[in-house]
Design an enzyme around this catalytic site. Structure first.
Site, PDB file in Angstrom:
ATOM      1  N   LYS A 192      25.513  48.387 -32.107  1.00 56.99           N
ATOM      2  CA  LYS A 192      25.985  49.417 -31.185  1.00 56.99           C
ATOM      3  C   LYS A 192      27.172  50.157 -31.790  1.00 56.99           C
ATOM      4  O   LYS A 192      28.217  49.570 -32.066  1.00 56.99           O
ATOM      5  CB  LYS A 192      26.436  48.808 -29.854  1.00 56.99           C
ATOM      6  CG  LYS A 192      26.753  49.902 -28.829  1.00 56.99           C
ATOM      7  CD  LYS A 192      27.458  49.390 -27.595  1.00 56.99           C
ATOM      8  CE  LYS A 192      28.951  49.543 -27.663  1.00 56.99           C
ATOM      9  NZ  LYS A 192      29.434  50.933 -27.734  1.00 56.99           N
ATOM     10  N   GLU A 266      36.890  41.815 -36.965  1.00 54.46           N
ATOM     11  CA  GLU A 266      37.777  42.661 -37.785  1.00 54.46           C
ATOM     12  C   GLU A 266      38.550  43.524 -36.801  1.00 54.46           C
ATOM     13  O   GLU A 266      37.980  44.424 -36.183  1.00 54.46           O
ATOM     14  CB  GLU A 266      36.957  43.572 -38.709  1.00 54.46           C
ATOM     15  CG  GLU A 266      36.007  42.840 -39.636  1.00 54.46           C
ATOM     16  CD  GLU A 266      36.679  42.330 -40.894  1.00 54.46           C
ATOM     17  OE1 GLU A 266      37.915  42.483 -41.023  1.00 54.46           O
ATOM     18  OE2 GLU A 266      35.970  41.760 -41.732  1.00 54.46           O
ATOM     19  N   CYS A 300      42.192  51.180 -39.729  1.00 51.40           N
ATOM     20  CA  CYS A 300      42.791  49.918 -39.294  1.00 51.40           C
ATOM     21  C   CYS A 300      43.793  49.391 -40.309  1.00 51.40           C
ATOM     22  O   CYS A 300      44.756  48.739 -39.969  1.00 51.40           O
ATOM     23  CB  CYS A 300      41.695  48.897 -39.064  1.00 51.40           C
ATOM     24  SG  CYS A 300      40.565  48.829 -40.450  1.00 51.40           S
ATOM     25  N   GLU A 397      50.057  49.113 -32.659  1.00 56.72           N
ATOM     26  CA  GLU A 397      49.151  49.952 -33.436  1.00 56.72           C
ATOM     27  C   GLU A 397      48.980  51.304 -32.739  1.00 56.72           C
ATOM     28  O   GLU A 397      48.555  51.369 -31.592  1.00 56.72           O
ATOM     29  CB  GLU A 397      47.791  49.253 -33.550  1.00 56.72           C
ATOM     30  CG  GLU A 397      46.865  49.950 -34.506  1.00 56.72           C
ATOM     31  CD  GLU A 397      45.475  49.330 -34.548  1.00 56.72           C
ATOM     32  OE1 GLU A 397      44.951  48.956 -33.487  1.00 56.72           O
ATOM     33  OE2 GLU A 397      44.922  49.228 -35.638  1.00 56.72           O
TER      34      GLU A 397
HETATM   35  P1  NAP Z   1      37.383  49.120 -29.247  1.00 57.37           P
HETATM   36  O1  NAP Z   1      37.802  49.813 -28.038  1.00 57.37           O
HETATM   37  O2  NAP Z   1      37.694  47.683 -29.381  1.00 57.37           O
HETATM   38  O3  NAP Z   1      35.834  49.365 -29.402  1.00 57.37           O
HETATM   39  C1  NAP Z   1      35.075  48.851 -30.473  1.00 57.37           C
HETATM   40  C2  NAP Z   1      33.642  48.702 -30.041  1.00 57.37           C
HETATM   41  O4  NAP Z   1      33.529  47.694 -29.051  1.00 57.37           O
HETATM   42  C3  NAP Z   1      33.049  49.954 -29.430  1.00 57.37           C
HETATM   43  O5  NAP Z   1      31.698  50.048 -29.817  1.00 57.37           O
HETATM   44  C4  NAP Z   1      33.181  49.656 -27.950  1.00 57.37           C
HETATM   45  O6  NAP Z   1      32.291  50.407 -27.160  1.00 57.37           O
HETATM   46  C5  NAP Z   1      32.862  48.182 -27.892  1.00 57.37           C
HETATM   47  N1  NAP Z   1      33.347  47.472 -26.722  1.00 57.37           N
HETATM   48  C6  NAP Z   1      34.258  47.867 -25.790  1.00 57.37           C
HETATM   49  N2  NAP Z   1      34.446  46.901 -24.870  1.00 57.37           N
HETATM   50  C7  NAP Z   1      33.652  45.865 -25.224  1.00 57.37           C
HETATM   51  C8  NAP Z   1      33.405  44.560 -24.677  1.00 57.37           C
HETATM   52  N3  NAP Z   1      34.037  44.110 -23.598  1.00 57.37           N
HETATM   53  N4  NAP Z   1      32.521  43.750 -25.305  1.00 57.37           N
HETATM   54  C9  NAP Z   1      31.893  44.149 -26.416  1.00 57.37           C
HETATM   55  N5  NAP Z   1      32.078  45.369 -26.967  1.00 57.37           N
HETATM   56  C10 NAP Z   1      32.948  46.225 -26.391  1.00 57.37           C
HETATM   57  O7  NAP Z   1      38.005  49.805 -30.551  1.00 57.37           O
HETATM   58  P2  NAP Z   1      37.998  51.349 -30.903  1.00 57.37           P
HETATM   59  O8  NAP Z   1      39.005  51.994 -30.033  1.00 57.37           O
HETATM   60  O9  NAP Z   1      36.621  51.865 -30.943  1.00 57.37           O
HETATM   61  O10 NAP Z   1      38.487  51.304 -32.415  1.00 57.37           O
HETATM   62  C11 NAP Z   1      39.815  51.268 -32.797  1.00 57.37           C
HETATM   63  C12 NAP Z   1      40.245  49.847 -33.123  1.00 57.37           C
HETATM   64  O11 NAP Z   1      39.408  49.268 -34.108  1.00 57.37           O
HETATM   65  C13 NAP Z   1      41.618  49.779 -33.703  1.00 57.37           C
HETATM   66  O12 NAP Z   1      42.342  48.750 -33.089  1.00 57.37           O
HETATM   67  C14 NAP Z   1      41.398  49.461 -35.167  1.00 57.37           C
HETATM   68  O13 NAP Z   1      42.439  48.831 -35.813  1.00 57.37           O
HETATM   69  C15 NAP Z   1      40.176  48.641 -35.119  1.00 57.37           C
HETATM   70  N6  NAP Z   1      39.466  48.666 -36.400  1.00 57.37           N
HETATM   71  C16 NAP Z   1      39.513  47.549 -37.184  1.00 57.37           C
HETATM   72  C17 NAP Z   1      38.873  47.533 -38.412  1.00 57.37           C
HETATM   73  C18 NAP Z   1      38.919  46.317 -39.281  1.00 57.37           C
HETATM   74  O14 NAP Z   1      38.142  46.227 -40.195  1.00 57.37           O
HETATM   75  N7  NAP Z   1      39.771  45.360 -39.011  1.00 57.37           N
HETATM   76  C19 NAP Z   1      38.157  48.646 -38.825  1.00 57.37           C
HETATM   77  C20 NAP Z   1      38.120  49.769 -38.009  1.00 57.37           C
HETATM   78  C21 NAP Z   1      38.782  49.755 -36.792  1.00 57.37           C
HETATM   79  P3  NAP Z   1      32.797  51.831 -26.553  1.00 57.37           P
HETATM   80  O15 NAP Z   1      33.043  52.726 -27.676  1.00 57.37           O
HETATM   81  O16 NAP Z   1      31.696  52.296 -25.724  1.00 57.37           O
HETATM   82  O17 NAP Z   1      34.046  51.491 -25.773  1.00 57.37           O
END
Ligand code: NAP
Ligand code: MG
Length: 486
Positions: A192, A266, A300, A397
């Site tokens: 997804k 991650e 990230c 962050e």
């Molecule tokens: P997010 O809000 O955690 O969303 C990530 C994914 O999870 C999206 O597909 C989201 O769907 C889904 N999701 C939301 N709630 C969920 C739940 N309860 N159970 C399962 N899946 C769920 O993160 P984001 O705002 O998209 O991305 C930014 C974050 O990602 C930052 O904190 C960044 O540091 C981190 N990041 C980390 C890495 C790494 O490799 N460590 C790489 C890239 C990004 P929706 O989009 O529909 O909400």
């Protein structure tokens, strides 16, 4: 021109150099990719995906519900049992190679769509995201029939169905990071993408269909967090690979506690980029800019906390301001653009909130003087000078083009400050001395540490975090392990 003059801004502009978009093929509506076919969502609902640089709708995207998730997981389980796990590894490899080659063939189209849907500069998507995505498929295709050599005498076996959930900052690349090792190790996939950037994942679904991958081996479903949660909770899922925020990572960890589902998480980061007085300063300034401003700080592992040794702080800040004034913020499809659009209105609001917090905390704010486009979601590259360890803008962050600057005198001091944070994904060190680099790489609690460079990626190199930045590694030989049992 003296640097002092440059910090007040340029009065000339590059002529626009927009990337053509007449060659891309986009539908007005996208369905779910389940069992090798595009199918309508059980929910009958669709949501809009928007171009963040124009605020215009690009397409309608199907919104998966728990029933759709069940169909996708069931398809993946059937494909695993009936086809994929029985297929000789060298045959699996051929499919993965084929996907890599088609990504290369369609690189221009994928690059443009990535920039339209996500807001990142075309230079980034064209020169980094898309080629690196293809490279991941090439790299893991090579491993598929060599697992016994990768793990000698350990008889590695696949796990089953992998549920993979990815964020919006590197949509196609994150999909490649997840799908390629899962297929190479003989698992099947339900993936997804994030709701604001589904398009390149759906294009990847078209590519997978074109490559004749057996139905159900890869399923791509679009939707919101509830669909992600249903994937995590599904009893037929054996492995969860999640990249996203630390908050959602914690929810996932709770949801799988007591089950035998394997997981890699991650999560967020707040990397220290450390400049010593013996560093090549001009090169370091370029590394700082590359580390935080390119890709709008939507990385990230972005070098969002700058630590400069006190005796060179003035010089570094002066040169950094001068370099920032030359950065072009604007149309992601323009080849001259350095900083594109912020991915969504919500993200821009979040960044603006942090800008207010930093000012309230009494920090000196510096922003570049060039205007940003009126329409679309944009943020000027920003410095918070004179930051302290306790500031919220240092600890939390922001995920935008915002850099905090702290100074230090001794190595011990900077190690302590750099580590004094809940995250530990990456760090950068700039110095002329190899011994200092080795000293820091052993003492900094971060998964990836770059020396005299920043944000360099390669499929052969593992990536992942310490502490609240998550666990498990993606990339390289290490990236195979989370998809295998021994
Ligand atoms: P997010 O809000 O955690 O969303 C990530 C994914 O999870 C999206 O597909 C989201 O769907 C889904 N999701 C939301 N709630 C969920 C739940 N309860 N159970 C399962 N899946 C769920 O993160 P984001 O705002 O998209 O991305 C930014 C974050 O990602 C930052 O904190 C960044 O540091 C981190 N990041 C980390 C890495 C790494 O490799 N460590 C790489 C890239 C990004 P929706 O989009 O529909 O909400
Ligand atoms: Mg979008």
């Amino acid at each position: 021109m003296k640097t002092e003059d440059i910090t007040t801004g340029f009065d000339w502009k590059y002529a626009p150099a927009p990337e053509a978009k007449d060659h891309i093929k986009l539908k007005t509506q996208y369905d779910l990719f389940i069992n090798g076919k595009f199918v309508k969502p059980n929910s009958k609902k669709y949501f809009d995906t928007v171009n963040p640089s124009t605020e215009e709708k690009i397409a309608s995207i199907a919104q998966a519900n728990a029933k759709d998730v069940d169909s996708a997981v069931t398809a993946a389980k059937t494909a695993y049992d009936k086809t994929w796990k029985k297929m000789p590894a060298k045959e699996r490899a051929k499919y993965i190679f084929r996907i890599a080659r088609v990504i290369q063939e369609r690189a221009r189209e994928l690059g443009v769509i990535e920039s339209m849907d996500g807001g990142k500069p075309i230079r980034e998507s064209r020169d980094f995201d898309v080629p690196t995505a293809a490279n991941h498929f090439f790299y893991y295709a090579g491993w598929a029939d060599k697992l016994d050599y990768a793990f000698p005498n350990r008889k590695p076996e696949s796990l089953g169905v992998a549920a993979q959930i990815i964020p919006w900052n590197f949509p196609l690349l994150m999909a490649a990071w997840k799908i390629a090792p899962a297929l190479a190790t003989g698992n099947t996939v339900v993936l997804k993408p994030a709701e604001s950037t589904s398009l390149t994942a759906l294009k990847l679904a078209e590519i997978i269909q074109e490559c004749d991958l057996p139905p159900g081996v890869v399923n791509i479903i679009t939707g919101f967090g509830d669909a992600g949660a249903a994937m995590v909770a599904h009893p037929l899922v054996n492995k969860i690979a999640f990249t996203g925020s630390t908050d959602v990572g914690k929810i996932i960890q709770k949801a799988i506690a007591g089950t035998n589902k394997k997981a890699t998480l991650e999560l967020g980061g707040k990397a220290a980029n450390i400049i010593f007085d013996d560093a090549p300063i001009n090169q370091a300034v370029e590394g700082i800019v590359n580390g935080i401003f390119f890709n709008q700080g939507h990385v990230c592992c972005a070098g969002s906390r700058l630590f400069v040794q006190e005796n060179v702080a003035e010089e570094v800040i002066q040169k950094l301001k001068a370099r920032m004034q030359t950065l072009i913020v604007g149309d992601p499809l323009d080849k001259n653009t350095d900083i594109g659009a912020i991915n969504s209105k919500e993200q821009l609001d979040k960044i603006n909130e942090y800008l207010k917090i930093g000012v309230k905390e009494g920090l000196e704010l510096f922003q570049t003087s060039a205007a940003v486009p009126k329409k679309g979601f944009y943020c000027k590259p920003t410095l918070f000078i004179g930051a302290a360890q306790s500031n919220r803008v240092v600890q939390e962050e922001i995920f935008g083009p915002v850099l905090t600057i702290q100074t230090f005198r001794t190595i011990e001091e900077v190690i302590e400050k750099a580590n004094n944070i809940p995250y530990g994904l990456s760090a950068g060190v700039w110095t002329d001395k190899g011994s200092k680099i080795f000293n820091l790489t052993t003492k900094l609690r971060a998964g990836v540490i770059w020396a005299n460079t920043y944000n360099k990626f390669d499929p052969t190199s593992p990536f992942g975090g310490y502490k609240e930045s998550g666990f498990g590694r993606e990339g390289g030989l290490h990236g195979l392990m989370p998809y295998l049992k021994f």
